[in-house]
Write an enzyme that holds these catalytic residues in place. Structure first.
Site, mmCIF file in Angstrom:
data_model
loop_
_atom_site.group_PDB
_atom_site.id
_atom_site.type_symbol
_atom_site.label_atom_id
_atom_site.label_comp_id
_atom_site.label_asym_id
_atom_site.label_seq_id
_atom_site.Cartn_x
_atom_site.Cartn_y
_atom_site.Cartn_z
ATOM 1 N N HIS A 144 -28.828 31.141 54.964
ATOM 2 C CA HIS A 144 -29.964 31.478 54.109
ATOM 3 C C HIS A 144 -29.773 31.022 52.665
ATOM 4 O O HIS A 144 -30.735 30.930 51.900
ATOM 5 C CB HIS A 144 -30.275 32.983 54.177
ATOM 6 C CG HIS A 144 -29.312 33.863 53.451
ATOM 7 N ND1 HIS A 144 -28.299 34.546 54.090
ATOM 8 C CD2 HIS A 144 -29.205 34.195 52.148
ATOM 9 C CE1 HIS A 144 -27.623 35.255 53.207
ATOM 10 N NE2 HIS A 144 -28.144 35.053 52.025
ATOM 11 N N ASP A 175 -26.024 33.189 60.833
ATOM 12 C CA ASP A 175 -26.311 32.912 59.428
ATOM 13 C C ASP A 175 -25.143 32.151 58.792
ATOM 14 O O ASP A 175 -24.494 32.636 57.863
ATOM 15 C CB ASP A 175 -26.584 34.224 58.692
ATOM 16 C CG ASP A 175 -27.162 33.991 57.293
ATOM 17 O OD1 ASP A 175 -27.519 32.838 56.987
ATOM 18 O OD2 ASP A 175 -27.229 34.958 56.522
ATOM 19 N N SER A 262 -23.616 36.176 48.744
ATOM 20 C CA SER A 262 -23.798 35.653 50.095
ATOM 21 C C SER A 262 -23.049 34.331 50.274
ATOM 22 O O SER A 262 -23.170 33.423 49.456
ATOM 23 C CB SER A 262 -25.283 35.419 50.379
ATOM 24 O OG SER A 262 -25.972 36.641 50.447
#
Length: 416
Positions: A144, A175, A262
């Site tokens: 993402h 992911d 992230s």
């Protein structure tokens, strides 16, 4: 003046005993306060040893871990060419021609060049973190973070050096994405610092961990500490850019993870990466999630072998159930499994049409109990067992269907 004759003999003995005990207890108390341990040497003589405080040992381990890993942790900057709009000059007469002029409801006018092309300017639109896994510049991050195919990506090293980057592959099943750093010449990208990968299967609940990343996309290499709160978590993750995605077998930690973290590493106190920081629970504190590094190793191997992420694909949508859930659903099995679920009216097929499972004859409400003799449970869910295979592999599935147990074979395809 002290008169011994006025003190009874028994009382005198008691006073002496109390005095001796007081001295011993006092000494022991002082030892405890000063941090001494009393040990004896080979001759039986007492020796004093200062106890090393555990907190200092732990702090030292965290510092060593950060120094070891940080050089290989990078920030990923996302930029995009955004259109320019004309600046408006305020003219009172414009208000009478257009009452919305200058208000938020007015339509802005694009700025164009002499040929009529819209002018644009590159602007930072997002960011995240990553870590280098090969000395020539392969970087692992979250999908993402680098999801926008029209954006440009820049990798910023811990020492401030910047490199343009290309997205090599995005994982169709998780992911995860892999980015390749690009230098001016081949000599520039050699002997880069890399991380050491650990074994996430050996993690213990309560084990100390360190999260490193580009917090809020502006505080590079921010370090937070915490513990492993739980393992094997399944969540539905969504963000402002990416659509909702089902993530399984995650590590839960209370180490602070913020937007921008992230893709950064979650590290044990041996300085080994055991997870990728991925998501946080909204509306909560101290609930973050990381992809277990063992689920990433096959991705790295795939990149090295095929130049892209290749995942095996069975083609089912399922819900993991245990014995209690099976009883609730009136399914006569004791060990649990993967219940195939979906809503065909909404396009959510339990068995993807034309996929390997469909060709093998699997149906909605089937329960896959085993894959090649390995039982499906919380520790070994269906996705995990399938991920150990390769496209083209044939798997034997033990399936419960309407009270009967059958065996079917399916040839795995490549996930798209």
């Amino acid at each position: 003046m002290f008169y011994k004759k006025n003190i009874p003999h028994g009382l005198l003995v008691l006073v002496v005993v109390i005095s001796i005990l007081s001295g011993l207890l006092g000494g022991a108390l002082i030892d405890q306060l000063l941090g001494f341990n009393r040990d004896k040497d080979d001759n039986g003589h007492l020796i004093q040893k200062i106890t090393e405080k555990k907190v200092y040992v732990e702090e030292s381990s965290v510092i060593k871990t950060v120094k070891k890993v940080s050089p290989a942790v990078v920030s990923i900057v996302v930029t995009k060419n955004l259109p320019l709009y004309k600046k408006r000059s305020i003219n009172p007469n414009d208000f009478f021609n257009n009452p919305f002029f200058g208000s938020p409801f007015a339509t802005p006018e694009l700025d164009r060049d002499s040929k009529g092309n819209v002018k644009s300017i590159p602007k930072k639109v997002g960011g995240g973190s990553g870590f280098i896994v090969t000395a020539d510049g392969l970087v692992v991050t979250n999908k993402h973070v680098v999801l926008d195919a029209k954006a440009d990506y820049t990798v910023v090293m811990n020492d401030g050096k910047e490199y343009s980057a290309e997205v090599i592959s995005r994982d169709p099943m998780n992911d995860i994405a892999v980015v390749k750093m690009k230098g001016k010449d081949k000599k520039e990208l050699i002997n880069l610092p890399t991380v050491e990968l650990g074994d996430s299967s050996k993690l213990q609940i309560g084990q100390r961990v360190v999260a490193i990343g580009n917090a809020l996309s502006k505080f590079e290499n921010t370090v937070t500490t915490g513990v492993i709160s739980a393992k094997g978590r399944d969540i539905i993750a969504s963000g402002s850019v990416s659509k909702a995605e089902s993530l399984v077998n995650l590590l839960q930690t209370d180490a602070a993870i913020n937007p921008g973290n992230s893709g950064g590493p979650l590290v044990n106190l041996d300085g080994k990466v055991i997870g990728i920081n991925t998501a946080v629970a909204s509306g909560a504190q101290g609930i973050g999630f990381a992809i277990a590094i063992n689920d990433v190793k096959s991705v790295i191997s795939s990149i090295k072998e095929y130049g892209k992420i290749v995942r095996p694909f069975l083609g089912v949508r399922y819900m993991l159930i245990d014995e209690d859930k099976a009883k609730e659903l009136k399914i006569d099995i004791k060990e649990g499994g993967a219940l195939l679920v979906g809503d065909e009216k909404k396009g959510s097929f339990a068995v993807i049409p034309g996929g390997p499972a469909d060709k093998a004859g699997l149906k909605i409400k089937d329960v896959i109990m085993e894959v090649d003799g390995k039982k499906i449970n919380a520790e070994n869910n269906l996705q995990k067992l399938i991920s150990t295979k390769k496209p083209g592999d044939e798997v034997k599935l033990k399936v419960w269907r309407s009270g009967k147990v059958i065996t079917v074979k399916a040839e795995l395809a490549e996930a798209k």
